[in-house]
Write an enzyme that holds these catalytic residues in place. Structure first.
Site, PDB file in Angstrom:
ATOM      1  CG  ASP A 463      -1.874   1.160   1.216  1.00 12.03           C
ATOM      2  OD1 ASP A 463      -2.915   1.031   0.532  1.00 12.03           O
ATOM      3  OD2 ASP A 463      -1.572   2.175   1.856  1.00 12.03           O
ATOM      4  CG  ASN A 471      -5.756  11.377  -5.708  1.00  9.19           C
ATOM      5  OD1 ASN A 471      -5.363  11.555  -6.850  1.00  9.19           O
ATOM      6  ND2 ASN A 471      -6.965  10.929  -5.417  1.00  9.19           N
ATOM      7  CG  HIS A 476      -8.912  12.557  -9.058  1.00 13.06           C
ATOM      8  ND1 HIS A 476      -8.803  11.628  -8.047  1.00 13.06           N
ATOM      9  CD2 HIS A 476     -10.015  13.318  -8.755  1.00 13.06           C
ATOM     10  CE1 HIS A 476      -9.779  11.801  -7.169  1.00 13.06           C
ATOM     11  NE2 HIS A 476     -10.538  12.825  -7.585  1.00 13.06           N
ATOM     12  CG  ASP A 480      -5.470   8.852 -12.468  1.00 11.51           C
ATOM     13  OD1 ASP A 480      -5.727   8.298 -11.375  1.00 11.51           O
ATOM     14  OD2 ASP A 480      -6.350   9.313 -13.226  1.00 11.51           O
ATOM     15  CG  ASP A 506      -3.337   3.753  -2.007  1.00 11.27           C
ATOM     16  OD1 ASP A 506      -4.243   2.936  -1.708  1.00 11.27           O
ATOM     17  OD2 ASP A 506      -2.819   4.534  -1.191  1.00 11.27           O
TER      18      ASP A 506
END
Length: 593
Positions: A463, A471, A476, A480, A506
């Site tokens: 993680d 973010n 976003h 990304d 994530d």
């Protein structure tokens, strides 16, 4: 009336031979030596083969009631041959032919009368000397081959003509087929030499046809495609037609059956038509292009096949079956050529071969049809035009089938690639290109099937630390981009055969087989964490995110995929609680200290 046969004095025989030779040199009578009255043929040892057509006369007998004595009494009513060379076309009843032969003292009188059109039903030959019938022989395919006077492919008989005399030959011809009458007189040595050459060529053509049929049947069995059976049926039909039309069938295959020898050309033509019609339907997928046309094609094939069966059973006579063949015969070409033309303009590579094959076949079939209707001379070109066209058609169709196989294989490969692409899309994450949950399940099931105590599987659930803040702060698009870069870093750590998948958000899962033990797996997890020590850069921004890893080992921690993921997730969560940037192993309750 014919003058009575008389002995020819040696001087007169010599003079007659010299006149015949002079006429031959100046080219009169198409190579046939003819006496002053235009009808007497002077035989001689210097001449090996004589075409008798231009020297014969004929008397029509529509009722087929005249006998030989009647024909002799009506000599004055015989007229020159009508129609094209060696071709009287379709005629009812019988026809009487008359030949007048003079045999000089210099000739041994041994000649073969040759009628090289095997489908003739019956030819009664009468040898007349001094106005009397001294010999009568029956030829034709109404006789079984074994009963013929000579065991030869064409209808032939040996003439033993007394030297120094003039003779007549009267031939009474009856046939349900066309009256093609290539009547020749040959010395035996010349006849058998010509026949050996022709048999060799016909055997070569038959061998090619057999190879094509065998190839098609092997393909039909291997690929289970009816189109190859239809090709074989078409090739068998045309090959047997040519074989029987040339007289080879009666000589080599059905020598004991006069009836089958008579029916074989038409019977095989109908079988070939049925195969060709079904081949066109399957090859062009006519049912897709035009369902009505496909139904018509299949029905026409059934009609041709049914006509063949009825002809064989005697329910159809020869003329009726011939009418069916002439009605159905043009259909394969009329259907195939327009389709091929359209496909050629659409870029189909097989279409030119279809046009070539049917073009050659159409030319050959047209020549044969014109010949059988009495509109063409019978010669070497017209006799073999259909055979050449049929052979070219069979070879062209074979090329079409080959290109069809290539096209089908390319379509199958394209479909397989498309299926793999769709499967990859279904099992891949669009953002990172990594396997998604479906892809992970598939990879995990495969890996678990191979694990054992000596070769465990390590499942790492990782993680990103701090991803949510990046973010939320940068949006976003940056998030990304960061996920995609994280996927690349994880790939960079993996060994060959390891798998990394996006588990969701994530979170990522790494599968690593053959690490040996828990310590090796722990060290591998540490390398994953270290790979995220350097910051990420993208879109002009620098972002720092870490990694927390939890892992489980199979089979030590279980073999169930869901259980392993749950335990790795619990270990990862414990690492988060302990301060992030750590590696933890799953500890089943009560199993480990």
């Amino acid at each position: 009336m014919t003058p009575p046969a008389r002995r020819v004095p040696p001087v007169a025989a010599w003079w007659r031979t010299m006149v015949a030779a002079l006429l031959l040199l100046v080219g009169l009578g198409g190579g046939v030596a003819v006496a002053a009255d235009g009808r007497w043929i002077v035989l001689g040892p210097e001449r090996g083969a004589i075409d008798a057509w231009s020297s014969m006369t004929m008397l029509a007998d529509p009722s087929a009631q005249l006998g030989v004595e009647d024909a002799l009494r009506r000599r004055g009513e015989f007229v020159p041959m009508q129609g094209r060379s060696a071709n009287l076309g379709l005629r009812d009843g019988a026809v009487w032919l008359r030949l007048k032969l003079a045999v000089p003292e210099t000739d041994d009188g041994r000649w073969l009368l040759d009628l090289d059109y095997p489908p003739l039903d019956r030819v009664d030959v009468y040898v007349v000397s001094d106005g009397l019938v001294v010999r009568q022989v029956t030829l034709g395919d109404s006789l079984p081959f074994v009963q013929r006077p000579l065991p030869t492919r064409p209808h032939a008989m040996l003439l033993m003509l007394e030297r120094g005399l003039e003779h007549e030959l009267l031939l009474r011809v009856r046939t349900t087929s066309t009256m093609l009458l290539p009547v020749r007189l040959l010395k035996p040595g010349v006849f058998y030499a010509e026949e050996a050459r022709l048999q060799m060529l016909q055997g070569l053509a038959a061998g090619i046809s057999v190879c094509l049929v065998a190839f098609a049947l092997v393909r039909a069995v291997g690929r289970r495609e009816p189109v190859y059976v239809h090709y074989a049926l078409s090739t068998v039909g045309s090959g047997l037609f040519l074989f029987s039309f040339a007289g080879l069938g009666a000589q080599h295959l059905w020598s004991a059956s006069a009836r089958f020898a008579d029916l074989a050309p038409l019977l095989s033509a109908l079988v070939g038509l049925a195969g060709a019609l079904w081949l066109v339907d399957g090859l062009f997928e006519a049912r897709v292009l035009s369902p009505p046309l496909a139904r018509t094609t299949r029905l026409a094939g059934v009609v041709a096949a049914l006509a063949a069966l009825l002809l064989l059973a005697g329910a159809l006579d020869y003329r009726q079956a011939q009418f069916v063949a002439s009605l159905v015969g043009p259909l394969p070409m009329l259907i195939a050529l327009p389709m091929a033309w359209r496909r050629w303009h659409a870029g189909d590579h097989a279409a030119p071969y279809v046009i070539l094959g049917w073009g050659a076949s159409a030319v050959g079939a047209t020549v044969l049809a014109l010949l059988l209707h009495g509109w063409l001379d019978l010669d070497g070109w017209t006799r073999h035009a259909y055979q050449v066209g049929a052979l070219l058609q069979a070879l062209a169709w074979l090329r079409v089938l080959d290109l069809r196989d290539v096209e089908q294989r390319e379509r199958a490969e394209l479909a397989d690639r498309e299926r793999q692409r769709l499967q990859a899309l279904a099992h891949s994450d669009a953002l990172t290109g990594l396997p998604n949950r479906r892809g992970l399940e598939q990879a995990l099931d495969t890996a678990l099937a191979r694990v054992d105590e000596q070769r465990p599987l390590a499942l790492f659930l990782v993680d990103l630390d701090g991803f949510k803040a990046v973010n939320d702060e940068h949006g976003h698009e940056v998030g990304d981009l960061l996920l995609a870069q994280a996927a690349q870093r994880l790939r960079g750590v993996l060994r060959q055969g390891d798998v990394v998948a996006r588990f969701g958000g994530d979170e990522f899962v790494v599968l690593a087989a053959g690490l040996g033990d828990a310590d090796a797996a722990w060290a591998f997890g540490e390398r994953l964490v270290q790979a995220f020590a350097a910051p990420f850069e993208g879109d002009g921004r620098r972002c720092v995110v870490g990694l927390t890893v939890g892992f489980a080992l199979a089979p030590q921690d279980g073999r169930d995929p869901v259980l392993l993921l749950r335990r790795a997730d619990a270990a990862m969560y414990a690492g988060k609680q302990a301060g992030k940037g750590t590696v933890r192993r799953a500890v089943p309750p009560g199993a480990y200290a």
